[in-house]
Design a protein around this motif. Structure first.
Motif, PDB file in Angstrom:
ATOM      1  N   ARG A  63       0.790  -1.352  -0.134  1.00 10.68           N
ATOM      2  CA  ARG A  63      -0.194   0.215  -0.092  1.00 10.68           C
ATOM      3  C   ARG A  63       0.811   1.190   0.011  1.00 10.68           C
ATOM      4  O   ARG A  63       0.817   2.325  -0.812  1.00 10.68           O
ATOM      5  CB  ARG A  63      -0.769  -0.068   1.166  1.00 10.68           C
ATOM      6  CG  ARG A  63      -1.836   1.111   1.390  1.00 10.68           C
ATOM      7  CD  ARG A  63      -2.561   0.994   2.663  1.00 10.68           C
ATOM      8  NE  ARG A  63      -1.855   1.330   3.855  1.00 10.68           N
ATOM      9  CZ  ARG A  63      -1.153   2.174   4.273  1.00 10.68           C
ATOM     10  NH1 ARG A  63      -1.493   3.397   3.530  1.00 10.68           N
ATOM     11  NH2 ARG A  63      -0.321   2.366   5.188  1.00 10.68           N
ATOM     12  N   GLN A  67       1.460   3.493  -3.573  1.00  8.46           N
ATOM     13  CA  GLN A  67       1.354   4.957  -3.238  1.00  8.46           C
ATOM     14  C   GLN A  67       2.509   5.783  -3.783  1.00  8.46           C
ATOM     15  O   GLN A  67       2.412   6.860  -4.272  1.00  8.46           O
ATOM     16  CB  GLN A  67       0.538   5.291  -2.016  1.00  8.46           C
ATOM     17  CG  GLN A  67       0.246   6.660  -2.020  1.00  8.46           C
ATOM     18  CD  GLN A  67      -0.090   7.293  -0.769  1.00  8.46           C
ATOM     19  OE1 GLN A  67      -1.055   6.695  -0.133  1.00  8.46           O
ATOM     20  NE2 GLN A  67       0.367   8.541  -0.467  1.00  8.46           N
ATOM     21  N   LYS A 133      -4.220   5.519  -3.985  1.00  7.35           N
ATOM     22  CA  LYS A 133      -4.006   6.846  -3.833  1.00  7.35           C
ATOM     23  C   LYS A 133      -2.498   7.144  -4.427  1.00  7.35           C
ATOM     24  O   LYS A 133      -1.872   6.567  -4.483  1.00  7.35           O
ATOM     25  CB  LYS A 133      -4.070   7.180  -2.536  1.00  7.35           C
ATOM     26  CG  LYS A 133      -5.248   7.143  -1.846  1.00  7.35           C
ATOM     27  CD  LYS A 133      -5.330   7.391  -0.281  1.00  7.35           C
ATOM     28  CE  LYS A 133      -6.682   7.479   0.228  1.00  7.35           C
ATOM     29  NZ  LYS A 133      -7.247   6.142   0.603  1.00  7.35           N
ATOM     30  N   SER A 136      -1.348  13.868  -2.710  1.00  9.07           N
ATOM     31  CA  SER A 136      -2.208  14.946  -2.742  1.00  9.07           C
ATOM     32  C   SER A 136      -1.576  16.406  -3.505  1.00  9.07           C
ATOM     33  O   SER A 136      -2.389  16.824  -4.284  1.00  9.07           O
ATOM     34  CB  SER A 136      -3.023  15.538  -1.099  1.00  9.07           C
ATOM     35  OG  SER A 136      -1.829  15.717  -0.296  1.00  9.07           O
ATOM     36  N   ASN A 162      10.309  13.565   4.642  1.00  7.06           N
ATOM     37  CA  ASN A 162       9.454  12.204   4.797  1.00  7.06           C
ATOM     38  C   ASN A 162      10.417  10.912   4.521  1.00  7.06           C
ATOM     39  O   ASN A 162      10.196   9.852   5.430  1.00  7.06           O
ATOM     40  CB  ASN A 162       8.320  12.362   4.092  1.00  7.06           C
ATOM     41  CG  ASN A 162       7.547  11.119   3.855  1.00  7.06           C
ATOM     42  OD1 ASN A 162       7.783  10.311   2.869  1.00  7.06           O
ATOM     43  ND2 ASN A 162       6.545  10.724   4.802  1.00  7.06           N
ATOM     44  N   MET A 225       1.361  17.293   2.742  1.00  9.00           N
ATOM     45  CA  MET A 225       1.828  16.075   2.229  1.00  9.00           C
ATOM     46  C   MET A 225       2.238  15.020   3.425  1.00  9.00           C
ATOM     47  O   MET A 225       2.364  14.032   3.118  1.00  9.00           O
ATOM     48  CB  MET A 225       3.054  16.418   1.533  1.00  9.00           C
ATOM     49  CG  MET A 225       3.124  16.903   0.252  1.00  9.00           C
ATOM     50  SD  MET A 225       4.700  17.519  -0.358  1.00  9.00           S
ATOM     51  CE  MET A 225       5.560  15.856  -0.749  1.00  9.00           C
ATOM     52  N   GLY A 227       0.625  13.977   5.681  1.00  7.60           N
ATOM     53  CA  GLY A 227      -0.475  13.039   5.964  1.00  7.60           C
ATOM     54  C   GLY A 227      -1.489  13.574   7.019  1.00  7.60           C
ATOM     55  O   GLY A 227      -0.977  14.664   7.666  1.00  7.60           O
ATOM     56  N   SER A 233      -4.715   9.393  12.016  1.00  6.04           N
ATOM     57  CA  SER A 233      -3.777   8.606  11.208  1.00  6.04           C
ATOM     58  C   SER A 233      -4.058   7.057  11.417  1.00  6.04           C
ATOM     59  O   SER A 233      -3.327   6.462  12.170  1.00  6.04           O
ATOM     60  CB  SER A 233      -2.519   9.017  11.119  1.00  6.04           C
ATOM     61  OG  SER A 233      -1.472   8.025  10.510  1.00  6.04           O
ATOM     62  N   PRO A 234      -4.980   6.210  10.427  1.00  8.92           N
ATOM     63  CA  PRO A 234      -5.238   4.969  10.964  1.00  8.92           C
ATOM     64  C   PRO A 234      -4.110   3.993  10.992  1.00  8.92           C
ATOM     65  O   PRO A 234      -3.837   2.966  11.398  1.00  8.92           O
ATOM     66  CB  PRO A 234      -6.440   4.580  10.061  1.00  8.92           C
ATOM     67  CG  PRO A 234      -6.273   5.713   8.936  1.00  8.92           C
ATOM     68  CD  PRO A 234      -5.605   7.007   9.583  1.00  8.92           C
ATOM     69  N   ASN A 235      -3.139   4.309  10.132  1.00 10.01           N
ATOM     70  CA  ASN A 235      -1.962   3.411   9.766  1.00 10.01           C
ATOM     71  C   ASN A 235      -0.851   3.597  10.532  1.00 10.01           C
ATOM     72  O   ASN A 235       0.186   2.704  10.505  1.00 10.01           O
ATOM     73  CB  ASN A 235      -1.686   3.612   8.186  1.00 10.01           C
ATOM     74  CG  ASN A 235      -2.688   3.268   7.536  1.00 10.01           C
ATOM     75  OD1 ASN A 235      -3.413   2.126   7.245  1.00 10.01           O
ATOM     76  ND2 ASN A 235      -3.002   4.161   6.391  1.00 10.01           N
ATOM     77  N   LYS A 245       7.318   3.073   9.146  1.00 15.33           N
ATOM     78  CA  LYS A 245       7.608   4.607   9.465  1.00 15.33           C
ATOM     79  C   LYS A 245       8.378   4.945  10.793  1.00 15.33           C
ATOM     80  O   LYS A 245       8.179   4.091  11.822  1.00 15.33           O
ATOM     81  CB  LYS A 245       6.310   5.267   9.814  1.00 15.33           C
ATOM     82  CG  LYS A 245       5.391   5.467   8.465  1.00 15.33           C
ATOM     83  CD  LYS A 245       4.012   5.687   8.698  1.00 15.33           C
ATOM     84  CE  LYS A 245       3.706   7.242   9.024  1.00 15.33           C
ATOM     85  NZ  LYS A 245       2.208   7.408   8.825  1.00 15.33           N
ATOM     86  N   ASN A 249       3.830  11.361  11.462  1.00 12.09           N
ATOM     87  CA  ASN A 249       3.309  12.437  10.476  1.00 12.09           C
ATOM     88  C   ASN A 249       3.625  13.874  11.032  1.00 12.09           C
ATOM     89  O   ASN A 249       4.191  15.004  10.475  1.00 12.09           O
ATOM     90  CB  ASN A 249       1.884  12.447  10.021  1.00 12.09           C
ATOM     91  CG  ASN A 249       1.506  11.089   9.408  1.00 12.09           C
ATOM     92  OD1 ASN A 249       2.503  10.115   8.930  1.00 12.09           O
ATOM     93  ND2 ASN A 249       0.220  11.047   8.836  1.00 12.09           N
TER      94      ASN A 249
END
Ligand code: FAQ
Length: 345
Positions: A63, A67, A133, A136, A162, A225, A227, A233-235, A245, A249
């Motif tokens: 994922r 992305q 995705k 953005s 990031n 950017m 997030g 932030s669900p992940n 990570k 974020n």
């Protein structure tokens, strides 16, 4: 880098990996493999393509990496718009090289994701159908030449912030791909800053106004950017536990803002946030509220350029189909010729 794509599990290994435990022995073996996986993560080691990994870890990586790859590829479009209109040969050559670099980053990343057993075709199909995705930021238009500088300075600047921690990501092929990507992004950020600095220090009043206008439009989307905020932030929690990570974020966003405020002073531009204020107690810059409605609107496909970007990618794939078909036909012919030559020998 490209050879990473070949280092995949065999279909048999993957089927075994996905199969539900059938017996108490299988369950015990799975528990043992999971414990070994967790121990490797805990000691800061890398997980490699052929290692056992939980299905959710694999899915999370596909994922995020896909992305990321899509972002690099769609990210070629806003700046590509200015290659034919760059103000000098030097700027045109730099921009051409930068956009090509982004294409290369997309390819390394698709290759890294392929090591997890998802094909590039599957990932691209997910992008083109609107399921997958991409960042953005690439749904905003590049209205002037100063936007190209602002993308380099702010968008690549945010990307590096990031991505540097991703060089220490627990999944080896992703971490290794990120090392070269970060080196190139660092050049991208500096060329953007340099283009803006030239206009600010040697340009006309109209050019300075153009730079300020670009910064006004790109600032907020750039800080989006990173997030959603950590508490939305669900992940993040699971990805941080797995060492995918390394920094949250919000912490990355804060680091980016702290670094960029100082660079804006050197440039002589104003960042469009009246609430930006140094907070001595926190040792960071405070900043104003982010418009998360705008962010989610763009992520859900309703930004200024979402339709245009996707249509451009789908058209590029359709227009290039004959090249892929010709390459496949050529490879098949060559294989037949080589086989015949072997038989004749
Ligand atoms: N845009 O739970 P989290 C570049 C989604 S490359 C769109 O926090 P996560 C180079 C997120 O996917 C720029 N969607 O998710 C360049 C998730 O949706 P899902 C791209 C976003 O994964 C420069 C949902 O929101 N960089 O700029 C965004 O833990 C110039 C919930 O979010 C990367 O992709 C967003 N901004 O953290 C090229 C770096 N933010 O998947 C050309 C790698 C979040 O559950 C020109 N990616 N979402 O349906 C990452 O580090 C992470 O994926 C985050 C998001 C930090 C982006």
């Amino acid at each position: 880098m490209y050879t990473q794509a070949l280092d995949v599990m065999t279909p048999q290994e993957r089927a075994a990996d996905r199969a539900a435990p059938r017996s108490a022995e299988d369950a015990a073996a799975d528990a043992e493999r999971e414990a070994a996986f967790e121990a490797r993560i805990a000691e800061g080691g890398f997980i490699e393509a052929k290692d056992w990994m939980p299905g959710h870890y694999r899915k999370t990586l596909v994922r995020q990496i896909s992305q990321h790859a899509h972002s690099e590829i769609v990210g070629m479009l806003p700046e590509g718009n200015w290659i034919s209109r760059a103000p000098s040969l030097k700027r045109k050559a730099i921009l051409l090289a930068k956009v090509q670099d982004e294409g290369g980053h997309g390819l390394y990343l698709y290759a890294a994701a392929e090591t997890l057993g998802t094909s590039r075709d599957q990932m691209i199909e997910a992008l083109h159908s609107g399921k997958a995705k991409y960042s953005s930021i690439f749904n905003y238009p590049t209205l002037t030449w100063a936007d190209v500088g602002a993308i380099g300075w702010l968008v690549d600047g945010a990307a590096i912030m990031n991505q540097v921690p991703l060089c220490r990501c627990s999944y080896g092929p992703y971490a290794r791909a990120m090392i070269r990507i970060c080196r190139e992004e660092s050049f991208h950020q500096r060329q953007g800053f340099d283009a803006l600095l030239t206009m600010m220090k040697q340009g006309t009043d109209a050019q300075r106004a153009m730079v300020q206008d670009a910064v006004d439009r790109w600032w907020w989307p750039s800080i989006m950017m990173f997030g959603p905020p950590d508490d939305a932030s669900p992940n993040s929690e699971q990805s941080m536990r797995w060492g995918i990570k390394r920094i949250s974020n919000d912490d990355l966003r804060q680091k980016f803002i702290d670094a960029t405020v100082e660079q804006a002073k050197v440039l002589g531009v104003t960042l469009p946030d009246p609430e930006l204020k140094w907070n001595e107690a926190r040792g960071h810059w405070d900043f104003g509220a982010i418009d998360w409605d705008e962010f989610w609107n763009v992520v859900k496909g309703h930004g200024p350029c979402n339709r245009e970007r996707l249509a451009a990618r789908v058209a590029a794939a359709d227009d290039g189909a004959w090249v892929r078909e010709a390459a496949m036909a050529h490879a098949a012919k060559q294989a037949t010729r080589e086989r015949d030559a072997r038989r004749a020998a």
